[in-house]
Write an enzyme that holds these catalytic residues in place. Structure first.
Site, PDB file in Angstrom:
ATOM      1  N   GLY A  13      47.962  13.750  18.021  1.00 28.45           N
ATOM      2  CA  GLY A  13      48.922  13.219  17.186  1.00 28.45           C
ATOM      3  C   GLY A  13      49.677  13.654  16.325  1.00 28.45           C
ATOM      4  N   ILE A  20      49.939  11.403   9.905  1.00 30.64           N
ATOM      5  CA  ILE A  20      48.488  11.142   9.525  1.00 30.64           C
ATOM      6  C   ILE A  20      47.477  12.062  10.141  1.00 30.64           C
ATOM      7  CG2 ILE A  20      46.924   9.219   9.747  1.00 30.64           C
ATOM      8  CD1 ILE A  20      49.253   7.197   9.087  1.00 30.64           C
ATOM      9  N   ASP A  64      50.915  14.533  27.481  1.00 28.52           N
ATOM     10  CA  ASP A  64      51.676  13.201  27.366  1.00 28.52           C
ATOM     11  C   ASP A  64      50.443  12.117  27.757  1.00 28.52           C
ATOM     12  OD1 ASP A  64      52.741  10.840  27.877  1.00 28.52           O
ATOM     13  OD2 ASP A  64      54.576  11.839  28.734  1.00 28.52           O
ATOM     14  N   ILE A  92      48.212   8.164  17.596  1.00 31.86           N
ATOM     15  CA  ILE A  92      49.556   7.902  18.435  1.00 31.86           C
ATOM     16  C   ILE A  92      49.816   6.777  18.598  1.00 31.86           C
ATOM     17  CG2 ILE A  92      50.055   8.181  21.076  1.00 31.86           C
ATOM     18  CD1 ILE A  92      48.170  10.623  21.325  1.00 31.86           C
ATOM     19  N   ALA A  95      56.942   2.705  20.464  1.00 36.24           N
ATOM     20  CA  ALA A  95      57.391   1.650  21.067  1.00 36.24           C
ATOM     21  C   ALA A  95      59.021   2.051  20.850  1.00 36.24           C
ATOM     22  CB  ALA A  95      57.435   0.133  20.167  1.00 36.24           C
ATOM     23  N   TYR A 155      57.892  -5.196  12.633  1.00 31.99           N
ATOM     24  CA  TYR A 155      56.666  -4.531  13.410  1.00 31.99           C
ATOM     25  C   TYR A 155      56.615  -4.849  14.632  1.00 31.99           C
ATOM     26  CZ  TYR A 155      52.601  -1.159  13.175  1.00 31.99           C
ATOM     27  OH  TYR A 155      51.789  -0.576  13.425  1.00 31.99           O
ATOM     28  N   LYS A 162      48.782  -3.275  18.054  1.00 30.26           N
ATOM     29  CA  LYS A 162      47.719  -2.958  17.187  1.00 30.26           C
ATOM     30  C   LYS A 162      46.625  -4.019  17.309  1.00 30.26           C
ATOM     31  CE  LYS A 162      49.447   0.853  15.302  1.00 30.26           C
ATOM     32  NZ  LYS A 162      48.885   2.305  15.820  1.00 30.26           N
ATOM     33  N   ILE A 193      53.089   4.769   5.236  1.00 26.65           N
ATOM     34  CA  ILE A 193      53.438   6.357   4.856  1.00 26.65           C
ATOM     35  C   ILE A 193      54.497   6.547   5.559  1.00 26.65           C
ATOM     36  CG2 ILE A 193      52.344   8.449   4.825  1.00 26.65           C
ATOM     37  CD1 ILE A 193      49.779   7.088   5.163  1.00 26.65           C
ATOM     38  N   ARG A 194      55.465   7.409   4.826  1.00 27.09           N
ATOM     39  CA  ARG A 194      56.860   7.757   5.324  1.00 27.09           C
ATOM     40  C   ARG A 194      56.420   8.776   6.573  1.00 27.09           C
ATOM     41  NH1 ARG A 194      61.180   6.024   3.052  1.00 27.09           N
ATOM     42  NH2 ARG A 194      60.152   5.956   1.088  1.00 27.09           N
ATOM     43  N   LEU A 196      57.297  10.212  10.617  1.00 28.46           N
ATOM     44  CA  LEU A 196      58.531  10.161  11.870  1.00 28.46           C
ATOM     45  C   LEU A 196      58.298   8.677  12.656  1.00 28.46           C
ATOM     46  CD1 LEU A 196      60.094  12.465  12.773  1.00 28.46           C
ATOM     47  CD2 LEU A 196      58.389  12.983  14.534  1.00 28.46           C
TER      48      LEU A 196
HETATM   49  P1  NAD Z   1      53.653  10.411  13.569  1.00 28.43           P
HETATM   50  O1  NAD Z   1      55.158  10.260  14.229  1.00 28.43           O
HETATM   51  O2  NAD Z   1      53.618  11.755  12.788  1.00 28.43           O
HETATM   52  O3  NAD Z   1      52.551  10.488  14.622  1.00 28.43           O
HETATM   53  C1  NAD Z   1      52.713   9.762  15.879  1.00 28.43           C
HETATM   54  C2  NAD Z   1      52.506  10.664  17.079  1.00 28.43           C
HETATM   55  O4  NAD Z   1      52.250  10.103  18.245  1.00 28.43           O
HETATM   56  C3  NAD Z   1      53.077  11.869  17.240  1.00 28.43           C
HETATM   57  O5  NAD Z   1      52.428  12.972  17.131  1.00 28.43           O
HETATM   58  C4  NAD Z   1      53.751  11.753  18.668  1.00 28.43           C
HETATM   59  O6  NAD Z   1      54.115  12.804  19.149  1.00 28.43           O
HETATM   60  C5  NAD Z   1      52.497  11.023  19.401  1.00 28.43           C
HETATM   61  N1  NAD Z   1      53.046  10.329  20.548  1.00 28.43           N
HETATM   62  C6  NAD Z   1      53.877   9.459  20.796  1.00 28.43           C
HETATM   63  N2  NAD Z   1      54.092   9.197  22.123  1.00 28.43           N
HETATM   64  C7  NAD Z   1      53.232  10.155  22.643  1.00 28.43           C
HETATM   65  C8  NAD Z   1      52.690  10.226  24.228  1.00 28.43           C
HETATM   66  N3  NAD Z   1      53.259   9.639  25.231  1.00 28.43           N
HETATM   67  N4  NAD Z   1      51.941  11.119  24.169  1.00 28.43           N
HETATM   68  C9  NAD Z   1      51.219  11.827  23.273  1.00 28.43           C
HETATM   69  N5  NAD Z   1      51.541  11.745  22.038  1.00 28.43           N
HETATM   70  C10 NAD Z   1      52.455  10.665  21.754  1.00 28.43           C
HETATM   71  O7  NAD Z   1      53.573   9.101  12.767  1.00 28.43           O
HETATM   72  P2  NAD Z   1      52.126   8.482  12.111  1.00 28.43           P
HETATM   73  O8  NAD Z   1      52.733   7.445  11.307  1.00 28.43           O
HETATM   74  O9  NAD Z   1      51.175   9.608  11.607  1.00 28.43           O
HETATM   75  O10 NAD Z   1      51.603   7.768  13.323  1.00 28.43           O
HETATM   76  C11 NAD Z   1      50.035   8.258  13.714  1.00 28.43           C
HETATM   77  C12 NAD Z   1      49.246   6.858  13.998  1.00 28.43           C
HETATM   78  O11 NAD Z   1      49.248   6.122  12.606  1.00 28.43           O
HETATM   79  C13 NAD Z   1      50.048   5.819  14.823  1.00 28.43           C
HETATM   80  O12 NAD Z   1      49.093   5.028  15.675  1.00 28.43           O
HETATM   81  C14 NAD Z   1      50.599   4.677  13.838  1.00 28.43           C
HETATM   82  O13 NAD Z   1      50.851   3.426  14.538  1.00 28.43           O
HETATM   83  C15 NAD Z   1      49.408   4.630  12.747  1.00 28.43           C
HETATM   84  N6  NAD Z   1      49.933   4.180  11.341  1.00 28.43           N
HETATM   85  C16 NAD Z   1      50.974   4.646  10.690  1.00 28.43           C
HETATM   86  C17 NAD Z   1      51.094   3.897   9.651  1.00 28.43           C
HETATM   87  C18 NAD Z   1      52.282   4.640   8.710  1.00 28.43           C
HETATM   88  O14 NAD Z   1      52.734   3.882   7.749  1.00 28.43           O
HETATM   89  N7  NAD Z   1      52.649   5.835   8.794  1.00 28.43           N
HETATM   90  C19 NAD Z   1      50.174   2.903   9.117  1.00 28.43           C
HETATM   91  C20 NAD Z   1      49.352   2.719   9.856  1.00 28.43           C
HETATM   92  C21 NAD Z   1      49.043   3.197  11.126  1.00 28.43           C
END
Ligand code: NAD
Length: 264
Positions: A13, A20, A64, A92, A95, A155, A162, A193-194, A196
């Site tokens: 991820g 994160i 993937d 990962i 949506a 959301y 989730k 957290i900001r 992608l």
């Molecule tokens: P991010 O965009 O950096 O990470 C999301 C990752 O999912 C990316 O690396 C993307 O390539 C991967 N991904 C998407 N589709 C995929 C697929 N088909 N196969 C493999 N990888 C795939 O964003 P993030 O915020 O670091 O998200 C990581 C996790 O943390 C997610 O589960 C997100 O819901 C969760 N989360 C994020 C926040 C936040 O505020 N950023 C808060 C709570 C939970």
């Protein structure tokens, strides 16, 4: 001795240095873990490879997670390189952008299934695939958000996903806890957290800027905060902890702060 010395972790991820998963990778590296990285597709390699290499890793494999054959191939490659695995991190989610604005009511069958497949099922699929490679006291970790428990504006289907992910954590913890290797399964529920992924959610910018006013610690969460908690949860310090959703959210989930003029 560092918390994760002698342990091998696969991190799924990382998209860039705001992810994160990258905060988790940095903390694991600091704590002595050997790291392998998997990323979503060819387009991301250019970003992920230099990051992985900066932490001494040259095991960087595309996967993937919506494709069973990718998951099987990545685990074969992990076994060939590392033999056994101690930790897997699933960071990962996905949506369709259209499903992360407006009313939840409008989600389509296809949009619902996409979110559930990539954000929920993939954790179970990865857990099943990595389980045969895991050493005793291994740990699996996924990332969730409080939108699973409360209706957070926009959301939407990701909140439903989730909730299912958190339920998966409990069922996987039951299955893998019964295994004599006592593999643990936990989730971290992070404050906003900001990244992608978050940029695709309508109103996320305002939500993040408000958060430092409405969390008990009156600050935002960083990927380093999440990384440090992940290092504990995946280390032997947390040997008695499984099936948990651990909040790293500056206390947001337990209450709201006194207003500054409340006199106390
Ligand atoms: P991010 O965009 O950096 O990470 C999301 C990752 O999912 C990316 O690396 C993307 O390539 C991967 N991904 C998407 N589709 C995929 C697929 N088909 N196969 C493999 N990888 C795939 O964003 P993030 O915020 O670091 O998200 C990581 C996790 O943390 C997610 O589960 C997100 O819901 C969760 N989360 C994020 C926040 C936040 O505020 N950023 C808060 C709570 C939970």
């Amino acid at each position: 001795m560092a918390l994760l010395t002698g342990k091998t972790a696969l991190i799924f991820g990382v998209a860039n240095d705001h992810s994160i998963a990258w905060g988790i990778a940095k903390a694991f590296h600091r704590e002595g873990a050997t790291l392998g990285f998997s990323y979503a597709g060819e387009k991301l390699e250019r970003r992920v490879r230099p990051l992985a290499e900066s932490l001494g890793s040259d095991w960087i494999e595309p996967c993937d997670v919506s494709k069973d054959e990718d998951i099987a191939r990545v685990m074969e490659k992990a076994q060939a390189r590392f033999g056994a695995i101690d930790i897997l991190v699933h960071s990962i989610a996905f949506a369709n952008r259209d499903d992360l604005s407006g009313p939840y009511l409008n989600v389509t069958r296809q949009g619902f299934m996409t979110a559930m497949d990539i954000s929920v099922y993939s954790f179970t699929a990865l857990a099943r695939a990595v389980a045969p490679l895991m050493r005793p006291n291994g740990a699996l970790l996924t990332l969730t958000y409080i939108g699973s428990q409360r209706a957070v504006p926009h959301y939407n289907v990701m909140g439903v996903a989730k909730a299912a992910l958190e339920a998966s954590v409990r069922y996987l913890a039951a299955d893998l806890g019964a295994d004599e290797r006592r593999i643990r399964v936990n989730a971290i529920s992070a404050g906003p957290i900001r990244t992608l992924a978050v940029a695709g959610i309508a109103g996320s910018r305002a939500l993040i800027s408000e958060f430092s006013k409405i969390s008990l610690l009156r600050r935002n969460i960083t990927i380093e905060d999440v990384g440090n908690a992940a290092a504990y949860l995946c280390s032997d310090l947390a040997a008695g902890v499984t099936g948990e959703v651990h909040y790293v959210d500056a206390g947001f989930n337990v209450g709201f702060p006194l207003s500054d003029d409340a006199g106390g």
